[in-house]
Design a protein around this motif. Structure first.
Motif, PDB file in Angstrom:
ATOM      1  N   GLN A 363       0.833  -1.205   0.000  1.00 33.76           N
ATOM      2  CA  GLN A 363       0.000   0.000   0.000  1.00 33.76           C
ATOM      3  C   GLN A 363       0.867   1.253   0.000  1.00 33.76           C
ATOM      4  OE1 GLN A 363      -2.782   0.000   3.283  1.00 33.76           O
ATOM      5  NE2 GLN A 363      -4.443  -0.769   1.994  1.00 33.76           N
ATOM      6  N   GLU A 364       1.876   1.260   0.845  1.00 32.75           N
ATOM      7  CA  GLU A 364       2.775   2.412   0.918  1.00 32.75           C
ATOM      8  C   GLU A 364       3.482   2.637  -0.414  1.00 32.75           C
ATOM      9  OE1 GLU A 364       5.442   1.813   4.169  1.00 32.75           O
ATOM     10  OE2 GLU A 364       3.831   1.538   5.632  1.00 32.75           O
ATOM     11  N   ALA A 365       3.943   1.554  -1.029  1.00 29.47           N
ATOM     12  CA  ALA A 365       4.640   1.658  -2.309  1.00 29.47           C
ATOM     13  C   ALA A 365       3.700   2.184  -3.403  1.00 29.47           C
ATOM     14  CB  ALA A 365       5.216   0.306  -2.710  1.00 29.47           C
ATOM     15  N   GLU A 366       2.456   1.728  -3.374  1.00 29.66           N
ATOM     16  CA  GLU A 366       1.470   2.191  -4.353  1.00 29.66           C
ATOM     17  C   GLU A 366       1.219   3.684  -4.209  1.00 29.66           C
ATOM     18  OE1 GLU A 366      -0.556   1.602  -7.632  1.00 29.66           O
ATOM     19  OE2 GLU A 366      -0.056  -0.219  -6.538  1.00 29.66           O
ATOM     20  N   PHE A 367       1.101   4.134  -2.970  1.00 26.73           N
ATOM     21  CA  PHE A 367       0.861   5.551  -2.743  1.00 26.73           C
ATOM     22  C   PHE A 367       2.081   6.379  -3.138  1.00 26.73           C
ATOM     23  CE2 PHE A 367      -0.109   9.471  -0.540  1.00 26.73           C
ATOM     24  CZ  PHE A 367      -1.487   9.562  -0.680  1.00 26.73           C
TER      25      PHE A 367
END
Length: 389
Positions: A363-367
């Motif tokens: 999720q962090e990488a996607e954001f």
């Protein structure tokens, strides 16, 4: 009774289809299990793509929308302490309009009530017959009297729990479904919104959405477990939890007040294929459900109806069946695109009970990818505002 098209369901999809057909002189009858006041009390979505606005303009019911609707040129995404504004106008030079689905229904219902088109509300025991033939019929009861409508086409716009989809034999029907382990607790209040644009927030306490219906009417949502009961959420408890999920600047702008409506909506992704069986066509929630995260539900329903209206006009006016033959295929391309986007937004913005450290990092990488890629931002903006119809 005899007509050309029988429409089951009088939400925005059924009423918009009825108006489109009536404008072209194609006779149609609309029926619904609920009465008109009940239908107009239902609180639903409020983000309209250009395709939906154009459909309402096409049938001449967009005057109030243009007067009261609020153009939105962007949204804000928040992940923990990171903020990202998606500028629709700058990115793709398009925008969405905030205008409640209840108001869309009201405008369409008023137009139908003012026309000579026939409608039946508060009906019982709706049954569809002989859809494998070119002479289907729909039977129902109203005020204890049984009635039958004979028509060439039957259209099911009666939602996920309606009778239309169930009329298609299981052997030819394929259903795809993902049920999410949480719902959205929504609150409507006559208070000014915390911001001029929508704020989608993924906080350590869970997802929240700050939305609006007008300059003095706000709509807020909280991610809650499916085990929650709306009666356990007082207004004070809701406002306190929302405040904890907002970032500090938005929290300062939060104005609380008495709720007008509170409800919990479960989230699911669902598609039923095909959208046509014989003389029966499905449109809107009768055929597909999307999580509200991507603001696609009403807009996909309007898209279905516009495709179907054109196909039926071609059939009744030009006596050609090509549009009807390709209706399901054409709709499903856009439906699955909307499903993909809503599924992606839901995964990005919610906290899942079984979220392991790897999922958290994804999720962090996607954001972070969104924050650093103009192409990723373009893709999000293009999908949110609406793919070409």
């Amino acid at each position: 009774m005899q007509t050309q098209v029988t429409i089951i369901g009088s939400g925005p999809a059924g009423l918009l289809l009825g108006e489109l057909l009536t404008k072209e002189g194609i006779d149609n009858i609309v029926l619904d299990r609920k009465d008109q006041p009940y239908i107009l009390e239902r609180i639903r979505a409020g983000i309209l793509e250009s395709v939906t606005v154009e459909g309402l303009e096409r049938v001449g019911v967009a005057a109030r929308l243009h007067k009261e609707g609020i153009p939105h040129h962007g949204i804000e995404l928040v992940y923990d302490d990171k903020h990202l504004r998606i500028d629709f106008q700058k990115t793709i030079n398009r925008y969405v309009v905030v205008y409640g689905q209840t108001e869309v229904t009201r405008d369409l219902m008023e137009a139908r009530n003012n026309s000579s088109a026939l409608s039946f509300y508060g009906v019982d025991d709706v049954q569809i017959h002989d859809i494998e033939t070119e002479n289907p019929s729909v039977s129902f009861e109203i005020n204890g009297e049984k009635k039958v409508i004979h028509s060439r086409i039957v259209v099911g716009c009666d939602g996920f729990h309606g009778v239309s989809r169930k009329a298609i034999p299981e052997k030819v029907q394929k259903n795809y479904e993902r049920v999410y382990p949480f719902g959205w607790l929504g609150l409507l209040s006559d208070t000014p919104p915390v911001a001029d644009e929508l704020i989608y927030s993924n906080s350590p306490r869970g997802f929240s959405l700050s939305s609006q219906r007008s300059a003095m009417r706000s709509r807020y949502y909280l991610q809650v477990p499916l085990t929650e009961k709306v009666e356990d959420w007082s207004d004070d408890r809701f406002w306190e939890e929302l405040s904890l999920r907002l970032y500090p600047e938005a929290r300062k702008n939060l104005v609380t007040g008495k709720s007008i409506e509170k409800s919990i909506a479960p989230l699911r992704s669902f598609v039923s294929e095909p959208l046509r069986y014989g003389s029966l066509f499905l449109a809107g929630d009768a055929a597909h459900i999307v999580p509200p995260t991507g603001a696609k539900g009403l807009n996909l329903a309007a898209s279905d109806v516009l495709y179907l209206a054109d196909a039926l006009m071609e059939y009744f006016i030009e006596h050609r069946e090509l549009g009807m033959d390709h209706y399901s295929e054409k709709c499903l391309r856009r439906i699955w695109a909307g499903e993909r986007f809503s599924w992606w937004m839901t995964k990005l913005l919610h906290r899942f009970d079984d979220q392991d450290p790897f999922t958290q990092k994804m999720q962090e990488a996607e954001f972070n990818h969104l924050m650093n890629s103009e192409y990723a931002i373009y893709s999000l903006a293009e999908n949110y505002v609406g793919l070409p119809h």
